[in-house]
Design an enzyme around this catalytic site. Structure first.
Site, PDB file in Angstrom:
ATOM      1  N   ALA A  59       0.665  -1.167   0.101  1.00 42.65           N
ATOM      2  CA  ALA A  59      -0.100   0.015   0.051  1.00 42.65           C
ATOM      3  C   ALA A  59       0.939   1.164   0.060  1.00 42.65           C
ATOM      4  O   ALA A  59       2.206   1.151   0.237  1.00 42.65           O
ATOM      5  CB  ALA A  59      -0.967   0.040   1.292  1.00 42.65           C
ATOM      6  N   GLY A  60       0.372   2.403  -0.134  1.00 42.18           N
ATOM      7  CA  GLY A  60       1.018   3.747  -0.352  1.00 42.18           C
ATOM      8  C   GLY A  60       1.260   4.106  -1.590  1.00 42.18           C
ATOM      9  O   GLY A  60       1.938   5.217  -1.663  1.00 42.18           O
ATOM     10  N   HIS A 225       9.631   3.900  -2.606  1.00 42.01           N
ATOM     11  CA  HIS A 225       9.449   3.367  -1.006  1.00 42.01           C
ATOM     12  C   HIS A 225      10.610   4.133  -0.184  1.00 42.01           C
ATOM     13  O   HIS A 225      10.887   3.669   0.795  1.00 42.01           O
ATOM     14  CB  HIS A 225       9.834   1.816  -0.988  1.00 42.01           C
ATOM     15  CG  HIS A 225       8.892   1.015  -1.833  1.00 42.01           C
ATOM     16  ND1 HIS A 225       9.391   0.593  -3.130  1.00 42.01           N
ATOM     17  CD2 HIS A 225       7.630   0.521  -1.752  1.00 42.01           C
ATOM     18  CE1 HIS A 225       8.359  -0.364  -3.589  1.00 42.01           C
ATOM     19  NE2 HIS A 225       7.381  -0.270  -2.747  1.00 42.01           N
ATOM     20  N   ASP A 417      -4.981  34.836   2.008  1.00 48.46           N
ATOM     21  CA  ASP A 417      -4.566  33.792   1.253  1.00 48.46           C
ATOM     22  C   ASP A 417      -3.173  33.982   0.588  1.00 48.46           C
ATOM     23  O   ASP A 417      -2.639  33.224   0.122  1.00 48.46           O
ATOM     24  CB  ASP A 417      -5.515  33.617  -0.121  1.00 48.46           C
ATOM     25  CG  ASP A 417      -5.671  34.825  -0.914  1.00 48.46           C
ATOM     26  OD1 ASP A 417      -5.000  35.844  -0.491  1.00 48.46           O
ATOM     27  OD2 ASP A 417      -6.258  34.715  -2.004  1.00 48.46           O
ATOM     28  N   ASP A 419      -1.543  36.437  -0.999  1.00 42.63           N
ATOM     29  CA  ASP A 419      -1.025  36.734  -2.297  1.00 42.63           C
ATOM     30  C   ASP A 419      -1.116  38.159  -2.723  1.00 42.63           C
ATOM     31  O   ASP A 419      -0.770  38.663  -3.818  1.00 42.63           O
ATOM     32  CB  ASP A 419      -1.982  35.939  -3.510  1.00 42.63           C
ATOM     33  CG  ASP A 419      -3.331  36.548  -3.491  1.00 42.63           C
ATOM     34  OD1 ASP A 419      -3.696  37.161  -2.472  1.00 42.63           O
ATOM     35  OD2 ASP A 419      -3.937  36.038  -4.446  1.00 42.63           O
ATOM     36  N   SER A 464      -8.091  42.894  -5.462  1.00 42.47           N
ATOM     37  CA  SER A 464      -7.124  44.206  -5.417  1.00 42.47           C
ATOM     38  C   SER A 464      -7.009  44.748  -7.123  1.00 42.47           C
ATOM     39  O   SER A 464      -7.114  45.955  -7.320  1.00 42.47           O
ATOM     40  CB  SER A 464      -5.749  43.905  -4.803  1.00 42.47           C
ATOM     41  OG  SER A 464      -5.892  43.555  -3.291  1.00 42.47           O
ATOM     42  N   THR A 515     -10.639  46.969   4.830  1.00 47.17           N
ATOM     43  CA  THR A 515     -10.420  46.689   3.508  1.00 47.17           C
ATOM     44  C   THR A 515      -9.570  48.029   2.990  1.00 47.17           C
ATOM     45  O   THR A 515      -9.149  48.761   3.824  1.00 47.17           O
ATOM     46  CB  THR A 515     -11.597  46.827   2.630  1.00 47.17           C
ATOM     47  OG1 THR A 515     -12.092  48.226   2.369  1.00 47.17           O
ATOM     48  CG2 THR A 515     -12.684  45.690   2.880  1.00 47.17           C
ATOM     49  N   MET A 516      -8.817  47.952   1.827  1.00 47.65           N
ATOM     50  CA  MET A 516      -8.048  48.948   1.332  1.00 47.65           C
ATOM     51  C   MET A 516      -8.807  50.290   1.374  1.00 47.65           C
ATOM     52  O   MET A 516      -8.064  51.338   1.360  1.00 47.65           O
ATOM     53  CB  MET A 516      -7.559  48.555  -0.125  1.00 47.65           C
ATOM     54  CG  MET A 516      -8.964  48.588  -1.354  1.00 47.65           C
ATOM     55  SD  MET A 516      -8.292  48.130  -2.727  1.00 47.65           S
ATOM     56  CE  MET A 516      -7.613  49.411  -3.421  1.00 47.65           C
TER      57      MET A 516
END
Length: 590
Positions: A59-60, A225, A417, A419, A464, A515-516
């Protein structure tokens, strides 16, 4: 519990993990059944007129091999514990009881000592009982060359899936066992693969150990592995890494790794770019594009089929492998070429290629190269400005944005987020490039601002980017509507105030919403009152500082429980821009 995020799992009991994952396989494909005692997933309805393909291993490596069980590929897959071969008992039970009825059983086995021994012994036991069984061992990995691999031979990795798909499609036509096994061996003989990874993986339920792979290093030729590959090296660029990997796969001058027969002419190539488990689909797209670029420009290879995705993993390995299949004559006649068998119908969840052969063979124009866009028409105005001052002031503000990228990104990683800083920098660099290109900035300020709005629209994405672009377009309209012929401080301030009203038609944000706008509104208001850019910049900074601890009412931040004293990144961006512009003013005023 480990302090490292990559060593944490939702299911930490490896036995429970494997058993529950196997149960899920029958839920996603209702044609399958599970033998939980022997960890076998198999087709409920097997044809007595077809060879039954069986594969498996530890498995894996999901979706291998359970995800490829279904009509057209595997009849059954047998699973061991994580990274460990299934037992002889499991495999024999699969051959004798779960792969039936059939026209013979073909085992497709990756070349690892445990797998070869266990599947081999099960084969002999089945033959002793009168069952018709063949076994094909696949060793496609060139990461460890002939000298080091010795008698063991090459390891089996992701290219094994191509062997199973082609052989499984032939079996579905009713071919004999010997024919199907011979084709599987032919595919394996024309197959090369190589992987690389930025990190070793952690097996659930085990202690965290030192893998020896340091930050800034990459494992070239890494196995599935956690095994070491051919070398560890400082992480190269993707361009450099792909070049090295393809050189190992295709170079006929490397006697240690030149596994493909140069005397057999190729009828084309197939490439599989395989995610080892932890690479995002977005990054896989970039990697695949780099592989195809290298194949075309350095090897004159334009693959007839490109498969990119997750086929055989190493748990959550942060790496990828490249497999190349040299297409050769199968000798089986029409409809049974390697390519046709790859395209043949199947009903499995993991072989996800859904592009029809006619689409692959289409001669339509390459849409990756698009015709140039028609040039935007910017209408002239009578409103004139002093170009040198405009460029100096705006450039100063943009340079400040670029310098502050790290600070703004840090804030956005906490409350957004992550960015905002990069997006602002991207826009600032694009506008700076525009300003530095002769002929772009003219004395017509309406036309110049409209062009800058387009630059921002094309270089900044996200909320933005949209807000900045709307503001700039509204600013251009305000300047045009001013009726003036010279852009002095009053004209700029009034146009900025009109732009705020224009922006308000598309966003409900007001000061106090975090906010801005908390920085932009006071900036514009003070500019209207004082006509002094430096005073307006101070107001923008004050507005940004007030967002510390402010409860958000708009944007992604509303979903975050703890904000603390982190200011709004967008508001900080406005303050930084305004302060930079103010520093560009030689004498007071706009």
């Amino acid at each position: 519990m480990s302090e490292f995020a990559e060593d944490q799992h939702f299911i930490n009991d490896p036995t429970q993990l494997v058993n529950t994952a196997l149960r899920a396989a029958t839920s996603t494909n209702p044609s399958l059944a599970l033998d939980p005692a022997h960890k076998i997933v198999y087709r409920k309805q097997g044809s007595p007129n077809e060879v039954a393909l069986v594969s498996g291993g530890g498995a894996g490596h999901e979706p291998a091999f359970v995800g490829f069980v279904g009509s057209g590929i595997l009849r059954a897959a047998v699973t061991g514990t994580i990274f460990a071969s299934p037992s002889v008992k499991q495999i024999y039970h699969c051959i004798a009881d779960r792969a039936s009825p059939n026209k013979g059983v073909l085992l497709i086995v990756m070349n690892y000592t445990g797998d070869v021994l266990h599947f081999g012994l099960a084969t002999e036991k089945a033959r002793a009982q009168g069952l018709n069984v063949e076994m094909v061992v696949v060793g496609d990995d060139v990461g460890v060359g002939r000298a080091k691999s010795g008698k063991v031979g090459r390891r089996g990795i992701a290219g094994t899936i191509l062997v199973s798909k082609i052989a499984g499609a032939l079996a579905a036509t009713g071919a004999r066992l010997q024919q199907t096994a011979a084709l599987a061996r032919l595919v394996a003989a024309n197959l090369v693969s190589m992987g690389s990874s930025l990190a070793h993986v952690h097996v659930p339920g085990t202690a965290v150990g030192d893998t020896g792979l340091k930050m800034g290093e990459i494992e070239l030729g890494m196995g599935i592995h956690n095994e070491q590959g051919s070398k560890r090296m400082s992480t190269p660029t993707l361009d450099g890494l792909v070049g090295i990997m393809l050189g190992n796969l295709l170079s006929s001058g490397d006697s240690d790794r030149a596994y493909l027969d140069p005397g057999e002419p190729a009828r084309g190539w197939v490439v599989m770019v395989n995610n080892l488990g932890g690479v995002s689909p977005l990054e896989m797209g970039g990697i695949t594009a780099e592989v195809l670029n290298h194949l075309d420009s350095n090897w004159n290879i334009k693959p007839k089929r490109v498969y990119s995705g997750t086929f055989m993993t190493s748990l959550n390995g942060n790496g990828f492998s490249i497999s190349l299949l040299k297409l050769v004559d199968t000798g089986l006649g029409p409809g049974k070429s390697m390519l046709e068998l790859l395209d043949a119908h199947h009903e499995t969840v993991a072989w996800n290629s859904s592009i029809s052969p006619s689409t692959w063979e289409s001669d339509d124009v390459d849409t990756t190269t698009t015709p140039g866009e028609s040039e935007e028409i910017y209408s002239s105005s009578e409103l004139q400005m002093e170009q040198e001052s405009f460029i100096r002031i705006l450039s100063s503000g943009l340079q400040s944005i670029i310098t502050a990228e790290t600070e703004i990104t840090k804030y956005d990683q906490i409350v957004g987020d992550g960015d905002c800083g990069t997006g602002l920098r991207r826009g600032a660099e694009a506008v700076l490039d525009f300003l530095s290109t002769p002929g772009n900035v003219t004395s017509d300020c309406v036309k110049t601002i409209a062009k800058i709005a387009d630059v921002v629209e094309g270089s900044m994405d996200g909320t933005s980017g949209a807000l900045y672009s709307i503001f700039l377009n509204a600013l251009a309209k305000g300047l045009r509507d001013s009726g003036a012929t010279h852009a002095d401080g009053n004209v700029w301030a009034k146009a900025a105030n009109d732009a705020m009203a224009g922006l308000g038609r598309y966003t409900p944000a007001q000061p106090g919403d975090r906010t801005m706008i908390d920085a932009l509104q006071p900036f514009v208001s003070h500019l209207m009152a004082s006509k002094d850019l430096r005073e307006a910049a101070k107001a923008a900074r004050s507005g940004a500082e007030k967002t510390k601890g402010m409860a958000p009412r708009l944007g992604r931040t509303v979903y975050i429980d703890e904000i603390g004293q982190v200011p709004d990144p967008g508001a900080v961006g406005i303050a930084v821009l305004a302060e930079g512009m103010a520093r560009g003013v030689k004498v007071g005023g706009v």
